[in-house]
Design a protein around this motif. Structure first.
Motif, PDB file in Angstrom:
ATOM      1  N   ARG A 128     -37.101 -22.917  11.452  1.00 22.96           N
ATOM      2  CA  ARG A 128     -36.488 -21.675  11.942  1.00 22.96           C
ATOM      3  C   ARG A 128     -34.983 -21.882  12.085  1.00 22.96           C
ATOM      4  N   ARG A 129     -34.220 -21.044  11.417  1.00 22.53           N
ATOM      5  CA  ARG A 129     -32.765 -21.028  11.481  1.00 22.53           C
ATOM      6  C   ARG A 129     -32.149 -22.420  11.263  1.00 22.53           C
ATOM      7  N   PRO A 130     -32.384 -23.033  10.092  1.00 16.23           N
ATOM      8  CA  PRO A 130     -31.758 -24.341   9.829  1.00 16.23           C
ATOM      9  C   PRO A 130     -30.244 -24.214   9.729  1.00 16.23           C
ATOM     10  N   ASP A 131     -29.554 -25.240  10.170  1.00 13.45           N
ATOM     11  CA  ASP A 131     -28.103 -25.294   9.991  1.00 13.45           C
ATOM     12  C   ASP A 131     -27.757 -25.600   8.536  1.00 13.45           C
ATOM     13  N   CYS A 132     -28.617 -26.408   7.902  1.00 14.20           N
ATOM     14  CA  CYS A 132     -28.348 -26.817   6.528  1.00 14.20           C
ATOM     15  C   CYS A 132     -29.670 -26.980   5.786  1.00 14.20           C
ATOM     16  N   THR A 133     -29.755 -26.357   4.633  1.00 12.79           N
ATOM     17  CA  THR A 133     -30.923 -26.515   3.762  1.00 12.79           C
ATOM     18  C   THR A 133     -30.514 -27.365   2.570  1.00 12.79           C
ATOM     19  N   ILE A 134     -31.346 -28.354   2.258  1.00 14.28           N
ATOM     20  CA  ILE A 134     -31.079 -29.254   1.135  1.00 14.28           C
ATOM     21  C   ILE A 134     -32.212 -29.099   0.125  1.00 14.28           C
ATOM     22  N   LEU A 135     -31.875 -28.721  -1.083  1.00 20.02           N
ATOM     23  CA  LEU A 135     -32.839 -28.640  -2.190  1.00 20.02           C
ATOM     24  C   LEU A 135     -32.561 -29.822  -3.099  1.00 20.02           C
ATOM     25  N   ILE A 136     -33.587 -30.630  -3.354  1.00 23.00           N
ATOM     26  CA  ILE A 136     -33.368 -31.890  -4.063  1.00 23.00           C
ATOM     27  C   ILE A 136     -34.508 -32.164  -5.025  1.00 23.00           C
ATOM     28  N   GLU A 137     -34.164 -32.707  -6.176  1.00 28.98           N
ATOM     29  CA  GLU A 137     -35.162 -33.125  -7.164  1.00 28.98           C
ATOM     30  C   GLU A 137     -35.987 -34.255  -6.560  1.00 28.98           C
ATOM     31  N   PRO A 138     -37.328 -34.226  -6.678  1.00 32.07           N
ATOM     32  CA  PRO A 138     -38.183 -35.141  -5.923  1.00 32.07           C
ATOM     33  C   PRO A 138     -37.903 -36.629  -6.131  1.00 32.07           C
ATOM     34  N   VAL A 139     -37.793 -37.080  -7.380  1.00 27.00           N
ATOM     35  CA  VAL A 139     -37.549 -38.509  -7.602  1.00 27.00           C
ATOM     36  C   VAL A 139     -36.213 -38.911  -7.004  1.00 27.00           C
ATOM     37  N   THR A 140     -35.216 -38.040  -7.131  1.00 26.96           N
ATOM     38  CA  THR A 140     -33.907 -38.310  -6.537  1.00 26.96           C
ATOM     39  C   THR A 140     -34.023 -38.442  -5.023  1.00 26.96           C
ATOM     40  N   GLY A 179     -26.377 -22.940   3.796  1.00 21.06           N
ATOM     41  CA  GLY A 179     -26.708 -22.616   5.174  1.00 21.06           C
ATOM     42  C   GLY A 179     -25.473 -22.386   6.005  1.00 21.06           C
ATOM     43  N   ARG A 180     -25.672 -22.308   7.310  1.00 20.16           N
ATOM     44  CA  ARG A 180     -24.553 -22.044   8.217  1.00 20.16           C
ATOM     45  C   ARG A 180     -23.564 -23.209   8.262  1.00 20.16           C
ATOM     46  N   LYS A 181     -24.081 -24.430   8.013  1.00 23.04           N
ATOM     47  CA  LYS A 181     -23.232 -25.630   8.052  1.00 23.04           C
ATOM     48  C   LYS A 181     -23.545 -26.502   6.838  1.00 23.04           C
ATOM     49  N   PRO A 182     -23.211 -26.042   5.638  1.00 25.41           N
ATOM     50  CA  PRO A 182     -23.582 -26.788   4.431  1.00 25.41           C
ATOM     51  C   PRO A 182     -22.933 -28.160   4.342  1.00 25.41           C
ATOM     52  N   TRP A 183     -21.821 -28.341   5.058  1.00 27.73           N
ATOM     53  CA  TRP A 183     -21.145 -29.636   5.018  1.00 27.73           C
ATOM     54  C   TRP A 183     -21.975 -30.755   5.665  1.00 27.73           C
ATOM     55  N   LEU A 184     -23.040 -30.374   6.393  1.00 25.61           N
ATOM     56  CA  LEU A 184     -23.927 -31.392   6.958  1.00 25.61           C
ATOM     57  C   LEU A 184     -24.804 -32.053   5.896  1.00 25.61           C
ATOM     58  N   GLY A 185     -24.916 -31.430   4.708  1.00 28.79           N
ATOM     59  CA  GLY A 185     -25.794 -31.955   3.665  1.00 28.79           C
ATOM     60  C   GLY A 185     -25.468 -33.375   3.246  1.00 28.79           C
TER      61      GLY A 185
END
Length: 275
Positions: free
Chosen positions: A223-235, A259-265
């Motif tokens: 719920r309401r993530p600050d940062c969402t990370i989409l990543i290739e599985p093996v990576t 997300g609201r704070k993408p720099w956290l990725g």
């Protein structure tokens, strides 16, 4: 109709895990068989090929014995003590030959599967003490697979052969990864409060919440993530195991953040010590 022995084997561990453990052990053994010299270096490691293979043989034996109900101490549950225990174990184990170690890796993976075979549900759910804390048998199986994948990747690079990581095996590693993350928090997480959602492209999704540096992990969307990370599985698995540079993966488009704070990725991988 009575269940077949093969069906009984598959009931104890999650679907696909038995086959993945067996196949990964065999593929690692194939990398070793026929190699007269195991003194060459493993890229990114202080170990030689023979030392890495010896460690895998020892680790497979350790997990097989834990699965069989034998108590085995190996560090105090922290990555640092685990590394020290690994070095002590290697120093007391002289075998470095490719053929014997290949056979041991396969045999001990099979011993783990025999220990798991036929366990009643309550036995599979019992708490086992492992090098990275308490786990049930299915999570220990995921740990065994993840450990073989990490070192199998190293051995494949050392001998110039394709590695055995793929999307399906990464998915099978996720129960261990989710269980282990709160136990391998790095100093860089101190004081951080943030909510992440991690999405493996085409696969698992889970949430990681940090509250003043304390970590909790939950399956499913956040719920309401600050940062969402989409990543290739093996990576994802290679970064999590310290085998891949996150910045290089970002540059190649294998990791996306928003997300609201993408720099956290980009900070996320620094929050954990590779198990």
């Amino acid at each position: 109709m009575e269940p077949t022995p093969a069906r009984e084997r598959h009931d104890t561990l999650p679907e696909g895990l038995t086959e993945a453990i067996r196949a990964t052990a065999e593929e690692i053994a194939a990398l070793l068989r026929g190699r007269a010299d195991t003194s060459g270096p493993v890229p990114g490691s202080e170990w030689t090929l023979g030392e890495a293979a010896a460690h895998l043989a020892q680790a497979n034996e350790l997990m097989a014995e834990i699965a069989a109900g034998h108590e085995r101490s190996h560090g105090d549950g922290t990555p640092q003590s685990l590394a020290a225990a690994n070095e002590r174990a290697l120093a007391g184990f002289a075998e470095r030959g490719a053929e014997p170690l290949a056979e041991m890796i396969v045999a001990q993976a099979a011993a783990f599967l025999r220990a798991a075979d036929g366990c009643a549900p309550q036995e599979a759910a019992r708490t086992l003490e492992t090098p990275l804390g308490p786990m049930d048998l299915p999570v220990l199986g995921s740990y065994l697979l993840t450990h073989m994948l990490g070192h199998g990747y190293d051995l494949a690079r050392a001998v110039g052969r394709p590695h055995m990581l793929d999307r399906a095996r990464v998915e099978l590693s996720m129960p261990f990864m989710i269980t282990a993350m709160p136990r391998v928090v790095a100093a860089a997480a101190a004081g951080l409060t943030a909510r992440y959602e991690i999405r493996l492209r085409g696969g698992s999704r889970f949430g990681v919440t940090l509250t003043d540096g304390e970590v909790s992990v939950d399956r499913g969307p956040v719920r309401r993530p600050d940062c969402t990370i989409l990543i290739e599985p093996v990576t994802f698995l290679l970064i999590a195991l310290g085998r891949c540079d996150p910045w290089g993966a970002i540059a190649r488009g294998r990791v996306l953040t928003w997300g609201r704070k993408p720099w956290l990725g980009p900070r996320f991988p620094t929050l954990f010590t590779a198990p």
